[in-house]
Write an enzyme that holds these catalytic residues in place. Structure first.
Site, PDB file in Angstrom:
ATOM      1  N   ASP A 114      42.638  35.679  31.547  1.00  0.00           N
ATOM      2  CA  ASP A 114      44.058  35.473  31.251  1.00  0.00           C
ATOM      3  C   ASP A 114      44.481  34.157  31.909  1.00  0.00           C
ATOM      4  O   ASP A 114      43.744  33.540  32.679  1.00  0.00           O
ATOM      5  CB  ASP A 114      44.905  36.661  31.736  1.00  0.00           C
ATOM      6  CG  ASP A 114      46.268  36.715  31.026  1.00  0.00           C
ATOM      7  OD1 ASP A 114      46.677  35.699  30.418  1.00  0.00           O
ATOM      8  OD2 ASP A 114      46.933  37.753  31.093  1.00  0.00           O
TER       9      ASP A 114
HETATM   10  C1  NOJ Z   1      49.582  35.518  29.832  1.00  0.00           C
HETATM   11  C2  NOJ Z   1      49.596  36.890  29.228  1.00  0.00           C
HETATM   12  O1  NOJ Z   1      49.284  37.861  30.219  1.00  0.00           O
HETATM   13  C3  NOJ Z   1      48.624  37.044  28.072  1.00  0.00           C
HETATM   14  O2  NOJ Z   1      48.824  38.292  27.472  1.00  0.00           O
HETATM   15  C4  NOJ Z   1      48.783  35.925  27.087  1.00  0.00           C
HETATM   16  O3  NOJ Z   1      47.901  36.100  26.006  1.00  0.00           O
HETATM   17  C5  NOJ Z   1      48.524  34.606  27.800  1.00  0.00           C
HETATM   18  N1  NOJ Z   1      49.499  34.435  28.850  1.00  0.00           N
HETATM   19  C6  NOJ Z   1      48.550  33.398  26.858  1.00  0.00           C
HETATM   20  O4  NOJ Z   1      49.807  33.204  26.344  1.00  0.00           O
END
Ligand code: NOJ
Length: 761
Positions: A283
């Site tokens: 993530d």
């Molecule tokens: C953080 C989030 O936790 C995740 O779900 C998301 O896909 C990413 N950012 C990218 O935007």
């Protein structure tokens, strides 16, 4: 003679014609050879560069990124969403030594240009066809903008309404979430990932992000392996089995080890036990966050842990880019690990067809839409249809709904005319100014048959903490400068002129979002005061709720005559809500998450263990498991939702009272529409293993069927129960079924059920 010849022909055909399995093996060989040859040519730096997933933004300005791509220093891009931008970046690859194409990813979570209901709303439809349709349209719209991949579905089971990201998931049930996971993975990926209209699914967040302690985002998770595998893992496993191409790690720690560095999760469970052969991405910023988690002392250690644990790609923080070379040189990251991670990236690009055509989805300039926000690019009819299927009728005293298209209606509330809120959080490329508000939907439906009056009635909240949070990054909900009293007075004056008051209340979309955790589950103060004032007018009061989590609605249940849970229904939300309010669509949604009476009951979920001292209504005294200061149980149970008609479920007819381990039994009920309107409902099957080697849930969803019935019509609904439905993870983590008595329950929600028993021999 003829028969012999025919047999001979068939045999010869079988011998010379390649079978499907042969073709797959050939394709796999071609892919392996291609990737092997490419890996051979790559330097260590080039391999490391493939593991870099970045977005254009303040940390990575476009100019820097362009220079990096030319040097072959980027593997994939996210958050670039238009064909010209995507092509511009892909063009730079031609300047690099090996010309390895980039892939482009984005959070397409409940629609792309067209916003469908938030995921919790989609789950409320219990309508796999509709959910799949929303996924397929998302893929069409996203691929038409040049995207190759979506960071979706988010299939984190959650029992935490305080968690803002409950809005992004499909609720508290592993079975329902797993079925949706399968459907969405297949919808995004289509028949082939090499199809220009397919995008790769990145399911997330592996693992157990939704179990975050106290519902506070990014917080820790500590859990027994039995509960984990029984109640939280099934959707992830289902996504793998459905062929999802990629997975994103969780930002949270599981039993002390963050998802991004958790080799047990990523290697033992995901790859070895489940056979996943796709890509693992971290993530956003999760690699460097290992330092704050306190499991890595510096960026080098964080990088070493992540890649060795099996996180192939590093999202946005560039830790791999800066640290991996030295780690490789010192032997802390072996060549085999680096190669495997790089191979997974290359395989992903291969599977997406990008080596054959890097512009497979971005296309050519001549085919670019003149206006990327053009109306013609939206799927409004489907959005409206899917949205109305997602709404849950919570209360309807004296059949105040459906409303008549005549007389005077007052549509009141801070969310009544908010285009920004109705589309919901993580609305990808959907534009608020293309969204239909409730006020507009109701006004259009009424036409010139009656009058629709409007007042805002209150701000979303009078609490400076909440106001500040909602507008933290940009002012999306400008504060009405009038005093709360002035706003309420105006609303009451309008309400007094109306035959029925429709109050559109709930949460701002940003309140049910990443890091949008709440300590209260109530409608914010300002709106509570508004509801009380509207109730005091004595006019019939209908609450339309826009929100992204279960709320505590005990007070509102007393105040309102009817309540419709509309979630954040998306671009066509206002039309869909009007369809339901006026009875052009008979509501059929069912809650995918328990609604508590008060936040103090949380976690409150239907598939709990019984305990040794379960609550007994006949004995509200001491020594049973309950809270003495609140009525026991949920406000609205899992699976609950009303209709404008009444359905009756017959007793269960079992084909046998015993089930042998290889056999199946059928459980059948007859469902009858007792009312005078056509309607749909969801017939739900639950099981309970009454006595087992470890304590088992009081009920677990094991099947459901959404059916449509005309007035007076009845239909037999048959569930097939085999041994797989009876299996669970025992103390040794063996997935098995134990002989004994099972309770079987069928009903229209998790409480209102018919039940019987059968024995597994
Ligand atoms: C953080 C989030 O936790 C995740 O779900 C998301 O896909 C990413 N950012 C990218 O935007």
């Amino acid at each position: 003679m003829i028969k012999t010849l025919w047999m001979f022909g068939l045999l010869a055909g079988l011998l010379v014609q390649p079978t499907f399995a042969d073709e797959r093996a050939d394709a796999q060989d071609r892919q392996d050879r291609f990737i092997d040859e490419l890996l051979e040519k790559m330097t260590v730096d080039e391999k490391i560069s493939q593991l870099r997933l970045v977005s254009v933004g303040p940390e990575h300005p476009k100019e820097t990124l362009i220079a990096d791509i030319r040097q072959g220093k980027v593997g994939g891009i996210f958050n670039t969403v238009t064909r010209p931008d995507i092509r511009l970046l892909q063009d730079q690859v031609k300047e690099s030594r090996l010309k390895i194409p980039l892939f482009f990813a984005y959070d397409v979570t409940h629609g792309h240009r067209t916003a469908f209901p938030i995921s919790l709303g989609l789950a409320s439809s219990w309508d796999l066809e509709a959910i799949g349709r929303s996924g397929r349209i998302s893929a069409l719209e996203a691929s038409a903008d040049g995207l190759d991949m979506t960071f979706s579905p988010m299939i984190d089971v959650t029992r935490e309404p305080r968690w803002g990201r409950a809005s992004e998931g499909f609720g508290e049930d592993p079975y329902l979430t797993a079925r949706i996971a399968e459907v969405l993975v297949k919808a995004y990926q289509g028949d082939s990932l090499r199809d220009p209209h397919s995008i790769m699914a990145v399911f997330k967040h592996f693992a157990l992000y939704g179990a975050t302690e106290g519902g506070r985002d990014y917080n820790t998770v500590d859990m027994s392996a039995q509960r984990m595998f029984q109640d939280y893992m099934p959707p992830y496993k289902a996504a793998v089995d459905a062929g999802a191409g990629a997975v994103m790690t969780s930002l949270s720690a599981l039993n002390g080890m963050p998802g991004t560095a958790n080799s047990w999760l990523l290697r033992d469970v995901l790859r070895q036990q489940w056979g996943f052969d796709g890509l693992v991405v971290s993530d956003h910023g999760a690699v460097l966050e290992l330092m704050r988690h306190g499991v890595a002392a510096d960026p080098a250690a964080a990088t070493q842990m992540s890649i060795n644990a099996g996180t192939d790609m590093n999202m946005n923080d560039d830790a791999y880019l800066h640290e991996l070379k030295a780690l490789f040189d010192s032997g802390k990251v072996p060549m085999a690990v680096l190669d495997a991670a790089c191979r997974n990236v290359l395989v992903t690009k291969y599977r997406l067809g990008l080596f054959d055509d890097p512009y497979l989805r971005a296309g050519v300039v001549a085919d670019d839409p003149a206006d990327r926000n053009a109306e013609s690019r939206l799927h409004r009819a489907d959005a409206r249809d899917i949205a109305r299927r997602s709404m849950v009728l919570l209360k309807n005293a004296d059949s105040v709904l459906p409303l008549k298209k005549s007389g005077t209606l007052a549509v009141i509330g801070p969310l009544a005319d908010s285009q920004n809120d109705i589309i919901g959080s993580w609305s990808a490329a959907s534009l608020p100014n293309q969204a239909v508000t409730v006020l507009r939907g109701v006004t259009e439906a009424m036409g010139d048959r009656g009058r629709v009056l409007h007042a805002k009635g209150s701000n979303l909240s009078n609490d400076p903490l909440i106001q500040q949070f909602i507008n933290a990054y940009e002012v999306v909900s400008p504060l009405d400068p009038r005093s709360p009293e002035q706003m309420i007075d105006e609303a009451v004056a309008i309400a007094r002129q109306a035959d029925v008051v429709v109050a559109v209340v709930g949460e701002a979309r940003g309140m049910a979002d990443e890091s949008g955790s709440r300590a209260s589950l109530q409608i914010p103060d300002a709106q509570q005061a508004l509801i009380a004032a509207l109730e005091a007018t004595g006019k019939p009061l209908v609450l339309v709720l826009l929100n992204g989590r279960p709320l505590a609605l005990g007070k509102e249940h007393e105040q309102a005559d009817a309540m419709l849970e509309a979630w954040f229904p998306g671009t066509e939300g206002g039309h869909a809500i009007a369809d339901v309010l006026f009875g052009d669509y008979n509501p059929s949604g069912k809650l995918p998450m328990t609604f508590p009476r008060t936040v103090g009951q949380v976690p409150l979920y239907y598939n709990h263990l019984n305990s040794g001292r379960p609550f007994r209504p006949e004995n509200r005294g001491k020594y049973t498991s309950n809270y003495f200061d609140v009525e026991h149980g949920p406000m609205y149970p899992f699976g609950y939702g009303l209709s404008y008609t009444d359905f009756e479920v017959s007793p269960i007819r079992l084909s046998s009272k015993t089930l042998s381990s290889g056999g199946r039994i059928e459980a059948q009920v007859t469902v009858r529409n007792m009312g005078s309107r056509a309607g749909e409902t969801v017939v739900q099957l639950y099981l309970q293993d009454k006595v087992a080697s470890i304590s088992r849930s009081v009920q677990e969803l094991k099947g459901f069927r959404k059916i449509a019935l005309q007035p007076g019509e009845s239909r037999d609904v048959t569930f097939d129960v085999g041994i797989d439905a009876l299996k669970f993870f025992n103390a040794a983590l063996d997935f098995q079924a134990e002989p004994g008595v099972f309770k079987i329950m069928v009903g229209l929600d998790s409480v209102d059920v018919r039940s019987d028993e059968f024995t597994l021999e």
